[in-house]
Design an enzyme around this catalytic site. Structure first.
Site, PDB file in Angstrom:
ATOM      1  N   ALA A  44       9.198  -6.408   6.298  1.00  0.00           N
ATOM      2  CA  ALA A  44       9.625  -7.689   6.852  1.00  0.00           C
ATOM      3  C   ALA A  44      11.046  -8.116   6.470  1.00  0.00           C
ATOM      4  CB  ALA A  44       8.627  -8.780   6.488  1.00  0.00           C
ATOM      5  N   ARG A  66      -2.936 -12.604   2.569  1.00  0.00           N
ATOM      6  CA  ARG A  66      -4.301 -12.766   2.070  1.00  0.00           C
ATOM      7  C   ARG A  66      -4.301 -13.416   0.686  1.00  0.00           C
ATOM      8  NH1 ARG A  66      -7.253 -12.502   6.610  1.00  0.00           N
ATOM      9  NH2 ARG A  66      -7.286 -10.433   7.584  1.00  0.00           N
ATOM     10  N   LEU A 106       1.466  -6.193  10.460  1.00  0.00           N
ATOM     11  CA  LEU A 106       0.222  -5.798   9.806  1.00  0.00           C
ATOM     12  C   LEU A 106      -0.076  -4.322  10.060  1.00  0.00           C
ATOM     13  CD1 LEU A 106      -1.893  -8.955  10.776  1.00  0.00           C
ATOM     14  CD2 LEU A 106      -0.945  -8.419   8.512  1.00  0.00           C
ATOM     15  N   HIS A 111      -3.125  -4.761  14.558  1.00  0.00           N
ATOM     16  CA  HIS A 111      -2.156  -5.249  15.543  1.00  0.00           C
ATOM     17  C   HIS A 111      -2.846  -5.969  16.697  1.00  0.00           C
ATOM     18  CE1 HIS A 111       1.482  -2.457  14.471  1.00  0.00           C
ATOM     19  NE2 HIS A 111       1.149  -3.288  13.500  1.00  0.00           N
ATOM     20  N   LYS A 129       5.762  -1.469  15.867  1.00  0.00           N
ATOM     21  CA  LYS A 129       5.245  -0.285  16.531  1.00  0.00           C
ATOM     22  C   LYS A 129       4.455   0.556  15.531  1.00  0.00           C
ATOM     23  CE  LYS A 129       8.788   0.907  14.243  1.00  0.00           C
ATOM     24  NZ  LYS A 129       9.147  -0.123  13.327  1.00  0.00           N
ATOM     25  N   ARG A 200      -0.938   3.870   5.587  1.00  0.00           N
ATOM     26  CA  ARG A 200      -0.701   4.886   6.615  1.00  0.00           C
ATOM     27  C   ARG A 200      -1.622   6.083   6.475  1.00  0.00           C
ATOM     28  NH1 ARG A 200       5.787   4.351   5.933  1.00  0.00           N
ATOM     29  NH2 ARG A 200       5.063   4.017   3.797  1.00  0.00           N
ATOM     30  N   ASP A 212       2.815   6.634  12.776  1.00  0.00           N
ATOM     31  CA  ASP A 212       3.849   5.974  11.986  1.00  0.00           C
ATOM     32  C   ASP A 212       5.251   6.453  12.368  1.00  0.00           C
ATOM     33  OD1 ASP A 212       4.533   4.237   9.607  1.00  0.00           O
ATOM     34  OD2 ASP A 212       5.377   6.133   8.946  1.00  0.00           O
TER      35      ASP A 212
END
Length: 397
Positions: A44, A66, A106, A111, A129, A200, A212
């Site tokens: 981010a 969370r 996320l 997604h 993506k 991942r 990924d």
């Protein structure tokens, strides 16, 4: 000419201390878009927080995680005004009427659910993506965005930068003739990504190298070929020992229709890997982020198409002529600064779209759907199959 000073200057402005624009907070005719982020994800800051700091028409407003302490720490560190946490934190952010647009970084498997919820809440969405776990998820998300009159963009940020657009222009202008072959790779040394506790590597969260880093080379060859593949000729996956449903690397051979009727199809190989083993057991490989297009009368080699603001090169080799190397950090006569990252160009386009202006470029819904369709086809050919589709069902009114 390569300049260490130029690299430092661009990296500093793009990723460390971006210049602050004039404040337009009091402009009632076009107030800044208030940004909400779902998840205090590691991507981010580079993907949205830093680009937003240099954009005069956006405001870092809220973040949800969370763990509310994590959300609070992220908010205070990056200058957000509000934060939400706990089991309802994401929904609380979506319920905040002040939030105009949502960034969803996320895990892939989340997604669909949280993009559908964000759209249902009336928010524009910048979606990391790959857009979802399946093409059907992607299709449904864009359908809802269209129904609601909202902007939804899959964040293939490299597409907004002048570098890859210059490569496409060289191909399209016919200088080298019709494209015959186009290959792309994004590979990382073992240990840089895809560790055992990495999301991942979680099948239920849409993990895997093709999802990924593989979505980039696939998107890139489709973009440069100006079409979708016609077939997956072969696909081979390196399976993760702890979960053979996950690929740590995939190589796929594709074909595209030739631009000249009756000619041999355009060949393409894409490679992705986030666990390239070290040389001789201890020397790590340098990341490979490359594109090569072979045309009738020459070739183009691109270094670092994903993060060109740091440094990139476009080497054009016309047959029988002197090779040349180009770099493209800005658009001639258009928006942008040399230090703008791919993410900053992307944010400019996103804001333009939301504000009713025409963005310099765009990733269409059809493009995003097609990329997911071919990711699924590659997984099918490799024997791994698609990632699990979300079970979330948007409540009907």
């Amino acid at each position: 000419m390569f300049s260490i000073f130029g690299v430092f200057k661009r990296v500093y402005a793009a990723f460390i201390s971006p210049p602050h624009p004039p404040n337009v907070e009091d402009n009632d005719a076009s107030p800044p878009l208030k940004i909400g982020i779902l998840g205090a994800a590691a991507i981010a800051p580079h993907a949205l927080v830093l680009p937003a700091k240099s954009h005069p028409e956006v405001e870092l407003y809220a973040v949800a995680a969370r763990d509310i302490s994590r959300a609070e720490n992220f908010a205070k560190k990056h200058g957000f005004k509000r934060w939400y946490g706990g089991k309802d934190g994401y929904q609380d952010l979506l319920d905040d009427p002040a939030v105009d647009m949502v960034y969803n970084p996320l895990p892939n498997g989340l997604h669909y659910e949280w993009t559908m919820k964000a759209l249902a809440a009336g928010k524009h969405v910048l979606l990391e993506k790959p857009s979802g776990n399946t093409a059907e998820e992607t299709r449904r998300m864009f359908s809802l965005a269209n129904q609601k009159g909202l902007v939804l963009l899959e964040a293939f940020h490299y597409r907004f930068h002048p570098a890859i657009q210059r490569v496409r222009a060289i191909i399209d202008n016919g200088e080298l003739g019709a494209i015959k072959e186009v290959n792309a790779a994004l590979t990382l040394p073992k240990g840089m990504a895809g560790n055992d506790d990495d999301i991942r590597m979680k099948y239920d969260l849409g993990g895997g190298a093709m999802m990924d880093c593989g979505c980039y080379p696939l998107s890139c060859v489709r973009y440069l070929a100006s079409s979708n593949p016609t077939a997956v000729i072969s696909a081979t996956a390196v399976r993760y020992p702890r979960d053979p449903r996950i690929d740590t690397g995939t190589t796929a051979n594709l074909t595209f229709a030739s631009s000249k009727p009756g000619e041999e199809p355009v060949r393409s190989t894409i490679r992705c890997d986030f666990a390239v083993p070290p040389r001789w057991g201890f020397i790590p490989h340098w990341p490979e982020i490359s594109v090569r297009a072979v045309c009738e009368r020459g070739s183009i080699d691109v270094f670092n198409f994903v993060m060109p603001v740091i440094y990139h090169s476009i080497t054009v080799r016309p047959d029988g002529d002197v090779p040349r190397t180009e770099r493209a950090y800005t658009f001639e006569g258009g928006k942008g600064e040399e230090w703008w990252s791919t993410y900053r160009y992307q944010l400019e386009a996103f804001v333009d779209k939301v504000k009713g202006r025409t963005p310099q470029t765009w990733v269409s819904p059809e493009d995003s759907i097609a990329n997911m369709e071919w990711i699924e086809k590659i997984y099918e050919e490799s024997g791994l199959g698609s990632r699990p589709q979300s079970t979330y069902v948007l409540p009907t009114a």
